[in-house]
Design a protein around this motif. Structure first.
Motif, mmCIF file in Angstrom:
data_model
loop_
_atom_site.group_PDB
_atom_site.id
_atom_site.type_symbol
_atom_site.label_atom_id
_atom_site.label_comp_id
_atom_site.label_asym_id
_atom_site.label_seq_id
_atom_site.Cartn_x
_atom_site.Cartn_y
_atom_site.Cartn_z
ATOM 1 N N GLY A 19 0.873 -1.262 -0.007
ATOM 2 C CA GLY A 19 0.040 0.105 -0.051
ATOM 3 C C GLY A 19 0.994 1.229 -0.087
ATOM 4 N N SER A 20 0.689 2.262 0.867
ATOM 5 C CA SER A 20 1.274 3.273 0.879
ATOM 6 C C SER A 20 2.015 3.557 1.945
ATOM 7 N N ALA A 21 2.009 2.743 3.000
ATOM 8 C CA ALA A 21 2.734 2.495 4.291
ATOM 9 C C ALA A 21 3.983 1.835 4.207
ATOM 10 N N ALA A 22 4.773 1.526 5.228
ATOM 11 C CA ALA A 22 5.974 0.834 5.404
ATOM 12 C C ALA A 22 5.722 -0.615 4.893
ATOM 13 N N THR A 25 3.696 -3.202 6.811
ATOM 14 C CA THR A 25 2.285 -2.867 7.103
ATOM 15 C C THR A 25 1.333 -3.800 6.144
ATOM 16 N N THR A 26 0.303 -4.262 6.714
ATOM 17 C CA THR A 26 -0.385 -5.237 6.078
ATOM 18 C C THR A 26 -1.308 -4.335 5.204
ATOM 19 N N SER A 27 -1.854 -4.824 3.926
ATOM 20 C CA SER A 27 -2.376 -3.836 3.135
ATOM 21 C C SER A 27 -3.280 -4.892 2.224
ATOM 22 N N HIS A 28 -4.049 -3.944 1.418
ATOM 23 C CA HIS A 28 -4.853 -4.705 0.373
ATOM 24 C C HIS A 28 -4.279 -4.953 -0.947
ATOM 25 N N ALA A 29 -2.961 -4.338 -1.095
ATOM 26 C CA ALA A 29 -2.475 -4.188 -2.495
ATOM 27 C C ALA A 29 -0.871 -4.019 -2.258
ATOM 28 N N LEU A 30 -0.147 -4.741 -3.307
ATOM 29 C CA LEU A 30 1.294 -4.585 -3.275
ATOM 30 C C LEU A 30 1.534 -3.670 -4.429
ATOM 31 N N SER A 31 2.373 -2.507 -4.203
ATOM 32 C CA SER A 31 2.824 -1.751 -5.437
ATOM 33 C C SER A 31 4.420 -1.675 -5.443
ATOM 34 N N LEU A 32 4.971 -1.821 -6.679
ATOM 35 C CA LEU A 32 6.334 -1.778 -6.663
ATOM 36 C C LEU A 32 6.751 -0.238 -7.344
ATOM 37 N N GLY A 34 5.102 2.585 -5.946
ATOM 38 C CA GLY A 34 4.477 3.645 -4.721
ATOM 39 C C GLY A 34 3.252 3.089 -4.390
ATOM 40 N N THR A 35 2.246 4.312 -4.317
ATOM 41 C CA THR A 35 1.168 3.986 -3.730
ATOM 42 C C THR A 35 0.205 3.374 -4.866
ATOM 43 N N PRO A 36 -0.765 2.378 -4.666
ATOM 44 C CA PRO A 36 -1.619 1.769 -5.540
ATOM 45 C C PRO A 36 -2.556 2.676 -5.926
ATOM 46 N N LYS A 37 -2.998 2.554 -7.142
ATOM 47 C CA LYS A 37 -4.116 3.537 -7.555
ATOM 48 C C LYS A 37 -5.345 3.459 -6.975
ATOM 49 N N TYR A 38 -5.766 2.312 -6.613
ATOM 50 C CA TYR A 38 -7.178 1.878 -5.966
ATOM 51 C C TYR A 38 -6.684 1.625 -4.400
ATOM 52 N N GLY A 39 -7.598 2.458 -3.631
ATOM 53 C CA GLY A 39 -7.414 2.552 -2.276
ATOM 54 C C GLY A 39 -8.310 1.269 -1.744
ATOM 55 N N PRO A 40 -8.147 1.181 -0.217
ATOM 56 C CA PRO A 40 -8.765 -0.128 0.164
ATOM 57 C C PRO A 40 -10.211 -0.209 -0.077
#
Length: 611
Positions: A19-22, A25-32, A34-40
């Motif tokens: 996601g956009s955190a460290a 951090t558990t997230s709904h997405a993995l981005s290589l 930076g921040t995913p386009k679609y939020g949680p």
């Protein structure tokens, strides 16, 4: 990705974030990136219509034959659409290049040093026989694919040291090192298979028995080698997930197989199937002048895209002695008249491919810049000097069909390589053996492209022949590298990584079923691939990929063909599709639907092609 096409693309090279955190951090997405386009809290993909109607049957064309419903093994030919039966832990989207969203997994956690990744499964995740998807299924799928699946999985999972259950719904994969940035993403692409179904069968054997998966469709009718029909799973557990809303709208998908592409084209115009991705420039320019098109019953449409185009080319099998000399391969490049081919056979469509990473910022151009030179300098003397001194350009002509200058250059290169022209035959000066080779094809319509090339080869004294075989024989021969030259494609992603090992690595050259179709065994290439995989920022990834591109190009391993930045499609006018198209991929059939009004109008009009 790897699941969608079995042998697919990797993602690597940037600082991994969850996601956009460290990264922990558990997230709904993995981005290589930076921040995913679609939020949680996103509700649907931009290129999907959440209000699209469900229903109807769509008929499509497939080429050749099939004898297998298990798309995860080397044996046999998998049926078209067979991946629709199964699901992966995560899913990519068609409008951002390097992001994966939870699918079977509801969340992803990555260690701060990238030494492991964990996936927590959705509590509602089910196989289509009603049984829940468990961590044990995930672990079994990983171990089985690595041990018994297609050889590509061994490459992809080579750096995974352990898969373990760490919670009631959580699986963790541990990695050999922290240098492989794409491994968390690769593990998200893991197909999750039902252990209870597969344990009782030989996983490595072909089967025509419908298999249980967790995907949007199930197999309902199989006519071996002729057709396969899928039916939408009405109570599919994942139908209301935001990533799926507005997708998979057709009730039934039917693939009919054709062994002759001209017959298939005529069948489409006669109404035998509904949708066609047109890859023939001749058909596109000259073949659609029929009443159904003129009256609007068939729609022709060009859909722009930003898909990486990779490299389609005549591919030398350098396992063959005659192709092991770089000068020989360069000489033969001079005998392919692309400009004449484009004007006379391709109707002015397409662009010449000049990179293994065409249509992306990863493609090398001009001379290497400082960042590339820093990577390449240690290999000076072990790679072609042209890498440092010349921008790569494939040989060209004036398009007139007169290749006299190119022929003269080619014969000079042949002479340097120990070949000479005697009695109009190119022979090895040491053994007097003539140069002869076979170009193996699976599509008869490519003969019109290959025959002028063969005539030019004959002008240089080379005995070249064309052999067209059926799809089963072609698959078997290419899996075993039993060919002199083929037409093949090396697909790429916007963020290449682990899959490059399968394309170029020395260890893959003799492994049946690998994508090292050329047979490259070059320590420099091996090292560049590893540097690419270990790149930890975008700038390094770009520079390393361009450096690899230059080394591959200047070794003349292939004779480049062409590419384009539009999909040319033709379809019977019964469909709707979103106003926003995906940047990457066609979006059919996943995001299209049957428009009831259009379908009713078309149903009242006989499908016909007579003038």
């Amino acid at each position: 990705m790897i699941f969608a096409a079995l042998i697919g693309f990797g993602l690597s090279g940037m600082a991994l974030q969850a996601g956009s955190a460290a990264a922990e951090t558990t997230s709904h997405a993995l981005s290589l990136n930076g921040t995913p386009k679609y939020g949680p809290d996103f509700t649907h993909l931009d290129y999907a219509n959440p209000d699209a109607p469900k229903g109807g049957e769509v008929r499509m064309m497939a080429f050749g034959s099939f004898d297998n419903l298990n798309p995860f093994i080397l044996r046999g030919q998998a049926a078209a659409g067979s991946g629709l039966v199964f699901q992966t832990l995560t899913s990519a989207t068609g409008d951002e290049p390097v992001t994966e969203y939870g699918l079977v997994a509801e969340s992803i956690t990555v260690a701060d040093d990238r030494s492991w990744v964990a996936f927590t499964l959705r509590p509602q995740a089910r196989f289509n026989d009603g049984k829940p998807i468990t961590p044990e299924d995930v672990i079994w799928s990983f171990e089985t694919l690595r041990e018994k699946g297609h050889p590509i999985y061994r490459t992809y999972y080579a750096d995974v040291t352990k898969a373990e259950k760490t919670g009631d719904r959580t699986v963790r994969f541990s990695f050999r090192s922290t240098d492989n940035a794409e491994l968390p993403v690769i593990m998200g692409q893991l197909p999750v298979l039902p252990r209870h179904v597969f344990e009782a069968r030989d996983f490595g054997s072909t089967t025509l028995q419908p298999l249980v998966g967790s995907g949007p469709y199930k197999v309902v009718n199989v006519q071996p080698g002729r057709s396969i029909t899928y039916e939408r799973v009405k109570d599919w557990w994942a139908k209301d997930l935001p990533i799926n809303r507005g997708r998979y709208n057709f009730d039934r998908l039917r693939f009919d197989y054709y062994r002759d592409l001209e017959v298939a084209f005529e069948a489409f115009k006669a109404g035998a199937y509904d949708f066609r991705l047109e890859n023939s420039s001749k058909n596109w320019v000259t073949g659609y002048d029929v009443p159904a098109v003129r009256e609007g019953h068939i729609v022709k449409e060009e859909l722009p895209h930003q898909d990486p185009q990779g490299m389609q080319a005549f591919v030398f099998n350098i396992r063959r002695p005659i192709f092991q000399d770089r000068k020989v391969r360069e000489a033969i490049n001079y005998l392919f008249d692309y400009e004449w081919t484009r004007t006379n056979l391709s109707y002015g469509l397409y662009k010449r491919t000049k990179s293994y990473f065409a249509n992306t910022e990863l493609a090398s151009t001009g001379l290497p810049g400082p960042a590339e030179l820093k990577i390449l300098e240690p290999y000076r003397g072990r790679i072609p000097e042209e890498v440092f001194t010349k921008p790569y350009e494939p040989p060209s002509t004036d398009g007139s069909g007169n290749i006299r200058q190119n022929l003269r250059t080619a014969l000079g290169l042949f002479k340097e390589a120990g070949w000479e022209l005697k009695n109009n035959k190119l022979v090895d000066a040491r053994t007097s053996q003539p140069m002869r080779f076979e170009i193996l094809l699976v599509q008869a319509d490519m003969e019109r492209i290959v025959q002028p090339f063969v005539r030019n080869l004959e002008r240089a004294g080379i005995e070249a022949s064309i052999r067209v075989v059926d799809s089963a024989q072609y698959q078997n021969r290419t899996d075993q590298f039993d060919y002199d030259m083929i037409i093949s494609r090396f697909p790429q992603s916007l963020s290449p990584g682990n899959e490059q090992r399968d394309f170029w690595n020395s260890k893959r050259a003799d492994l049946p079923g690998s994508q090292n179709a050329i047979g490259i065994k070059d320590p420099v290439v091996d090292e560049l691939v590893e540097k690419l995989i270990q790149a930890h920022d975008r700038e390094t990834l770009i520079a390393t990929t361009r450096a690899l591109d230059r080394v591959l190009l200047w070794n003349w391993y292939v004779i480049p063909h062409w590419h384009d930045s539009v999909y040319r499609v033709a379809y019977w006018n019964r469909f709707g599709h979103p106003a926003v198209a995906p940047k990457y991929g066609l979006g059919f059939p996943e995001s299209w639907w049957i428009d009831p009004a259009k379908d009713a109008r078309l149903a009242s009009t006989p499908r016909r092609t007579a003038p």
